[in-house]
Enzyme design. Structure first.
Site: not given
Length: 815
Positions: A678-679, A721
């Site tokens: 996950d960004l 994301d």
């Protein structure tokens, strides 16, 4: 004595009794009431605003007094101890109730030392440049700031109350500040819930036209109209206090009252729509109109009594007119009882009705003749009206179809005579003008050659147990204005002619073996059509020649078709040819590859069937180019399994590959790792630079992830994301940590967005098979849980999943 008409006499009486007396008195009284009521309403509303302003002044003064009292209770020795100050502010629940958004203590240099309730990200920040701090530090007096944008962002407005904290020698040792968020619930924003009448409300603004409190919180960030746009608003900012009418920014006219607050100089306003404030005026208007409505019949009764003798002939004339009508076409003249306008009207009416009666009798005779003509016509026909109801069904049609007129007239079901289920007949199409439906309803149709706007159709129908070939003709019937009011449809039984033509066509088809006729059938076909004798070309159409890469069919004559079959398809083609030659039936269609003359290939669907060519046994080969169809299929498969933005595998393909990878790991007993990524800080990029920049970051992130893994591994985008990576065929479970460190290092480089740079980290959760042996959804949940543990441990790190989620996954967390 001059002669006056009945119209003049009645108009004079009504005008004198109603127009002058009733309308004049009622109008003047209503105007006086409206003027007095508007003045009273403005005065009462200003009184309400004044009382509310006094109450709001008390609230603001109370809040300021509370803050000053707390500031005075702070010992000077505490001013330099942030921990004691934090404990002191946390314990002051009275401040929390007044300043729900928090209170803070600033050092004499403007540094925020403590803040309550909770922890503030701004502790240690310098606020010396803020107006509220500078004013309090310079004057040594409490101060209430004007609204300003919150440092937290989001476009929210806030007001700060400050009070000086003085030492024993009177010097400033700190500033105590209380913050009020205007968009949240507090003693200021509660003003927005107070109503004025049924549809009005209060709002608060300052001299800079900045909205402080308003029921619509979206209006807080929108200033009032500029100078010169609202004259009343300009007067209020200039010092006027009172009431007046004005149009709101939303275009609603209302009555506004204004009162300036003594504590802050802000302006309290009450707005109320005119439709709500002046509702009693509308009721008064209704009462006046109702009164006039009641008086009008009384006045009319006087007119009736006065003009009774004048209207007696007219009433008798009206009664005679009402009794006329019906089916009778005769007319008895009305007696003339007076010589005024009514007498002239009766004479003119008698003349007109006598002429109409004569014309009606003539029309009835013509209509009867037309109906009888159709009923006794030897040509079967029927007529429908504009509503599709059958109005005529003649005897010839009864004889042809076996359907009686009494079962059809008045209904909308002429189809029952010809079809087994409901559908439109030719007359329905003519009535509606729905010519586009002809191709769906009839195999053979055309415009009528004899009747303008007429249609013709023909076909085989089963009537009275026998097959008959019928020819239908339908045409519209229009009125004098050109509007379609009905349609007539005639039928002709041409069964004998049709049978004769059918036999002739059969005879022509039997001798239609010539090559020239065959060429005309297939030369325009888009499919390739070829005739093979002894498996060699004796005919090929232009489409087939072009598909095989030849400029002319002559280039193929005498050559074996097997030369143009790719090696992998030769066996299938020979099986089709053998089937057609041996069984004398067409072989099933098969997808194959042909070789063009330039040795390139083309995908085709090919069928082979028996044929007779110039008296010889032959084969007919039909082949259709399916290249575009295969490309479209491939494009659909790509859209179904790959993310449209990053071109990475999507969730569907991810689970399919994960299932395959787990199966291989079980079979060959080697470790497999599933990484869930996950960004970090991605939302800030979207908020700051926009979604286009966010999409660019996602595409760049996908490229960096692919560069960090092997060709046998898979990177997928799960949505938003979030990404996943399948690390298959690992030598050791610890290899996943090496890949995770490589990814974190790759994300350490800033991303280029909108001409600037943005830092984006990545939090990674790792689930290793077989230690996390579970179903596919379970493995994804384990990796997702490890990713959330990485988020909780500071982000931009990786964590291995464990049942307790207590031990680190190896490696060093990297920023």
């Amino acid at each position: 004595m001059p002669r006056f008409s009945l119209k003049i006499k009645l108009a004079l009486v009504v005008f004198l009794l109603i127009g002058i007396v009733s309308t004049g008195v009622a109008g003047l009284g209503l105007m006086f009431f409206i003027k007095e009521f508007e003045a009273s309403t403005a005065s009462r509303q200003y009184s309400v605003v004044s009382a509310m302003a006094a109450e709001l002044d008390d609230r603001i003064a109370a809040a300021q007094r509370e803050l000053v009292a707390v500031a005075m209770s702070i010992p000077p020795s505490m001013a330099g101890d942030p921990d004691r100050l934090q404990h002191f502010l946390d314990s002051r629940l009275d401040l929390h109730q007044v300043f729900s958004d928090g209170t803070g203590f600033f050092s004499p240099k403007g540094i925020l030392l403590a803040y309550a309730p909770g922890q503030s990200l701004f502790i240690g920040k310098d606020f010396s440049s803020r107006e509220y701090f500078a004013r309090t530090a310079a004057s040594g007096k409490p101060y209430i700031s004007e609204p300003f944008l919150s440092a937290r962002g989001g476009g929210r407005l806030q007001v700060v109350f400050t009070a000086p904290v003085l030492g024993g020698d009177g010097r400033l040792v700190g500033v105590l500040g209380g913050r009020v968020e205007l968009a949240e619930e507090n003693f200021l924003s509660r003003l927005a819930r107070v109503r004025v009448g049924d549809g009005g409300n209060f709002f608060l603004f300052n001299d800079q036209r900045q909205m402080i409190v308003h029921p619509d919180r979206d209006r807080l960030s929108v200033p009032l109209g500029g100078k010169g746009k609202q004259e009343l608003l300009d007067r209020v900012i200039g010092g006027y206090e009172g009431s007046g009418e004005m149009v709101s920014p939303s275009g609603v006219a209302g009555i506004y009252s204004f009162k300036r607050l003594h504590t802050t100089g802000w302006i309290l306003a009450a707005e109320r729509p005119l439709s709500d404030a002046y509702e009693p005026i509308e009721r008064a208007r209704f009462l006046v109109i109702s009164s006039l409505t009641i008086l009008l019949p009384v006045a009319l009764l006087a007119v009736w009594l006065f003009a009774g003798r004048l209207t007696a002939p007219l009433l008798m004339f009206a009664r005679r007119v009402r009794t006329m009508g019906g089916e009778s076409i005769s007319f008895e003249p009305i007696p003339v009882l007076s010589r005024d306008e009514i007498g002239e009207l009766v004479q003119a009416f008698n003349t007109m009705m006598q002429e109409l009666s004569s014309q009606r009798r003539l029309l009835e005779r013509e209509k009867s003749f037309a109906v009888q003509l159709l009923q006794h016509s030897a040509l079967p026909c029927y007529v429908i009206d504009a509503e599709h109801r059958v109005i005529i069904w003649n005897k010839a049609l009864e004889e042809l179809t076996g359907v009686e007129a009494k079962s059809q007239v008045g209904l909308k079901e002429p189809w029952r005579a010809f079809y087994t289920e409901p559908r439109r007949v030719l007359a329905d199409v003519v009535v509606d003008g729905a010519l586009h439906e002809m191709a769906d309803l009839y195999d053979c149709y055309a415009d009528s050659e004899l009747i303008p706007e007429g249609l013709r159709a023909e076909g085989w129908y089963r009537l009275k147990g026998r097959q008959r070939y019928l020819c239908f003709d339908a045409a519209p019937i229009r009125d004098s204005e050109g509007k379609v009011v009905a349609a007539i449809e005639t039928l002709q039984d041409v069964t004998l002619k049709a049978n004769t033509e059918e036999r002739l066509r059969t005879m022509v088809a039997a001798i239609g073996e010539s090559e020239e006729r065959f060429r005309r059938l297939v030369e325009l076909s888009l499919d390739g059509i070829a005739i093979l004798v002894e498996r060699r070309f004796v005919f090929v159409n232009p489409a087939g020649s072009e598909m095989l890469g030849c400029t002319s069919p002559d280039q193929l004559m005498g050559r074996e078709m097997l030369e143009f079959i790719q090696r992998e398809s030769e066996e299938l083609f020979l099986e089709q040819v053998s089937h057609a030659e041996q069984s004398d039936t067409s072989a099933p269609w098969i997808e194959e590859r042909l070789l063009r003359s330039d040795r390139t290939t083309v995908e085709v669907e090919l069928g082979v069937g028996p044929f007779v060519y110039r008296g010889q046994r032959a084969l007919q080969v039909i082949f259709r180019d399916i290249t575009e169809r295969r490309l479209a299929k491939a494009r659909l498969e790509t859209l179904a399994h790959y993310d449209s933005l990053t071109s990475l595998p999507n969730r569907v393909l991810f689970f399919d590959r994960l299932n395959h990878a787990v199966s291989e790991a079980k079979r060959y007993r080697h470790p497999l790792a599933l990484m869930y990524l996950d960004l970090d800080c991605f939302k800030e990029i979207n908020d700051r630079f926009g979604h286009a920049a966010g999409d660019a970051v996602l595409m760049e992130a996908g490229e960096r992830l692919k560069e960090c893994v092997r060709a046998c591994d898979m990177v997928a985008r799960m949505g938003g994301d979030e990404f996943t990576i399948i690390l298959a065929k690992m030598a050791e479970a610890e290899d996943a940590a090496v890949v995770a460190e490589r990814i974190i290092k790759a994300f350490a480089s800033p991303f280029q967005v909108e001409g600037g740079e943005a830092g984006v980290g990545v939090s990674i959760g790792i689930c290793v098979y077989p230690s996390c042996d579970s179903d596919l959804d379970g493995m994804v949940r384990f990796a997702d849980s490890a990713m959330y543990r990485a988020k909780q441990d500071g982000k931009n790190v990786y964590r291995f999943y464990s049942p307790e989620m207590g031990r680190r996954g190896g490696g060093t967390a990297r920023a």
